[in-house]
Enzyme design. Structure first.
Site, PDB file in Angstrom:
ATOM      1  CE1 TYR A 288      -3.373  -2.581  -0.221  1.00  0.00           C
ATOM      2  CE2 TYR A 288      -4.470  -1.453   1.584  1.00  0.00           C
ATOM      3  CZ  TYR A 288      -4.475  -2.406   0.584  1.00  0.00           C
ATOM      4  OH  TYR A 288      -5.602  -3.178   0.390  1.00  0.00           O
TER       5      TYR A 288
ATOM      6  CB  ILE B 185     -11.711  -7.161   5.274  1.00  0.00           C
ATOM      7  CG1 ILE B 185     -13.249  -7.191   5.341  1.00  0.00           C
ATOM      8  CG2 ILE B 185     -11.101  -7.202   6.660  1.00  0.00           C
ATOM      9  CD1 ILE B 185     -13.804  -8.403   6.079  1.00  0.00           C
ATOM     10  CG  ASP B 186      -7.446  -2.923   3.026  1.00  0.00           C
ATOM     11  OD1 ASP B 186      -7.658  -3.766   2.129  1.00  0.00           O
ATOM     12  OD2 ASP B 186      -7.500  -1.692   2.845  1.00  0.00           O
ATOM     13  CB  ILE B 187      -6.042  -8.444   7.148  1.00  0.00           C
ATOM     14  CG1 ILE B 187      -5.807  -9.172   5.817  1.00  0.00           C
ATOM     15  CG2 ILE B 187      -7.485  -8.552   7.572  1.00  0.00           C
ATOM     16  CD1 ILE B 187      -5.532 -10.607   5.983  1.00  0.00           C
TER      17      ILE B 187
END
Lengths: 254, 213
Positions: free
Chosen positions: A23, A129-131
């Site tokens: 990211y 959902i970013d994990i």
């Protein structure tokens, strides 16, 4: 019977196509509209567009831009990026998209999931959902383009999103983003097995085998990838590519 | 004969249908005018949303009357998704009567007690295949599905499905837990459960066939 879907994800910033690693370090790749045209010609199953611009504005120009994009795509389209109100979703649907993807807003205001699902149907809401895995090995949810850590456990939030009316979950491992080293299969599997709605694996796919693993080992219903479809070779040269017909057959036959 | 009307009764994503029709060279008009509809030769009845809301809007706007009129005039009419379900007698989803052009009803997918090993989700969403009714092979009715490459794949999104009481009205079927009717046809009217406008070359071939009818 219903086929597993393979979906390229295009990350867009200020109307340019970018790729990131974990990211971060957005690297300019080219023109999104051109990329959409190519993916349309290659007949991909579905396309996900994620706008990572810092700009939170919802002006007519932005909407017009996304309408131009949708006019090039004769397949289902999903848009994510700064959707915090139902009227943002409406503008996206009116522009020719079938689905919206909610990330930060789904954590901050889970009611928004229900609001959109009740109005436009559960199939129109994807919760993204970013994990990241913390030092104790637990998958935790992040928001705000991966910058903000929450205390939510991935599987708890997945279940909550499902109960609020999400039609699908897009599960992305931030640590694997752009690494092209494979999905975080363990987490994908945990999430897939904790909900009944389809899970789309994302973050890290770098080969066709990675996509297969996402479905076979990660138990995901469908698989997504960014870099894999736009970068090529050890030097990560820009090359938009898609699965061959033999590869498509292999996915279909799982 | 290149003109197609898209009926706008306030529901559904009309832009995508218009987009694809324009791409295949059709002259397209989106209209909510009963007068324009009652004079058209070719019409698409789209729709995403709830059955009753759609029927209320169709009836109160005068579009329903116009549709019944053009149908009798022999105009070609294609219902897409909810637009197909509206052509049936009624739907489990609501209390309103449908247009009733087909001897068929609309029911919700229900896999309970059917002993399916797989956990099938509702809505049925994604790409799936269609099989043409073998009784139609080589006949006039199948024109709408000609020249579509094999395997014939289309994009579906729906929770309700059509049950046809007259086998000769079934155009094609699809497997999802069970075999269900994914297309219907009778004379000049037809309906498809999937979204041709979101189904690449497969949908483009179907809409091209419709344009050429």
């Amino acid at each position: 019977m219903l086929e597993h879907r393979v979906m390229p994800i295009l990350t867009i910033k200020n109307n340019g196509l970018y790729r990131t690693v974990k990211y971060r370090k957005p690297k300019y790749i080219g023109d999104p509209i051109n990329a959409v045209k190519i993916f349309n010609d290659k007949e991909v199953d579905e396309l996900i567009l994620l706008d990572i611009s810092e700009d939170r504005k919802w002006d007519n120009e932005k909407v017009k831009y996304y309408r131009e994009i949708s006019e090039e795509a004769f397949m289902p389209l999903c848009f994510g990026g700064r959707i915090s109100r139902i009227d943002h979703a409406k503008r996206i649907f009116d522009s020719g998209f079938e689905k919206v993807s909610l990330n930060s807003s789904a954590v901050e205001n889970p009611q928004l999931i229900s609001e959109i699902a009740n109005h436009y149907g559960v199939q129109s809401v994807v919760v993204s959902i970013d994990i990241n895995i913390n030092i104790f090995g637990s998958a935790r949810v992040y928001t705000d383009l991966g910058r903000k850590r929450t205390h939510l456990r991935a599987i708890d939030f997945a279940k909550q999103a499902e109960s609020m009316g999400a039609g699908e979950l897009l599960v992305t491992s931030i640590q694997n983003d752009g690494c092209m080293c494979g999905y975080n299969l363990e987490t994908i599997k945990q999430v897939s097995e904790s909900v009944k709605i389809p899970v789309i694996a994302n973050g890290g796919a770098g080969s066709f085998e990675d996509l297969l693993d996402g479905i076979k080992k990660g138990k995901a219903h469908s698989v997504a990838a960014g870099s894999y479809f736009v970068l090529n070779g050890p030097h990560r040269a820009v090359l938009i590519s898609c699965l061959s017909s033999t590869e498509v057959m292999k996915i279909t036959e799982i | 004969m290149n003109k197609i009307l898209i009926a706008d009764y306030g529901m559904g994503n009309l832009g995508s249908i218009k987009n694809m029709l324009k791409r295949i060279g059709a002259e397209v008009e989106i209209t909510s005018s009963p007068k324009a509809i009652s004079e058209c030769k070719k019409l698409i009845l789209p729709g995403v949303g709830a059955f009753d809301v759609a029927m209320d809007k169709i009836n109160s706007s005068g579009i329903g009357e116009a549709l019944n009129h053009v149908r009798k005039e022999g105009s070609h009419i294609l219902g897409i998704c909810l637009g197909m379900q509206l052509l049936t007698l009624h739907s489990e989803e609501g209390d309103c009567e449908g247009l009733g052009w087909f001897n068929a009803t609309t029911v919700k997918f229900n896999f309970d007690g059917k002993g399916l090993s797989e956990d099938l989700k509702i809505p049925h969403m994604g790409w799936n295949r269609i099989s043409i009714n073998p009784a139609f092979e080589g006949k006039e009715q199948v024109k709408i599905l000609q020249n579509i490459p094999d395997p014939k794949r289309f994009y579906f999104v729906h929770s309700y499905r059509v049950v046809a009481s007259s086998p000769d009205e079934v155009l094609c079927t699809t497997m999802y837990g069970e075999e269900f009717v994914s297309g219907i046809q009778k004379n000049n009217t037809m309906g498809v459960q999937f979204h041709p406008e979101k189904s690449h070359k497969y949908g483009m071939a179907l809409l091209t066939n419709f344009l050429r009818l």
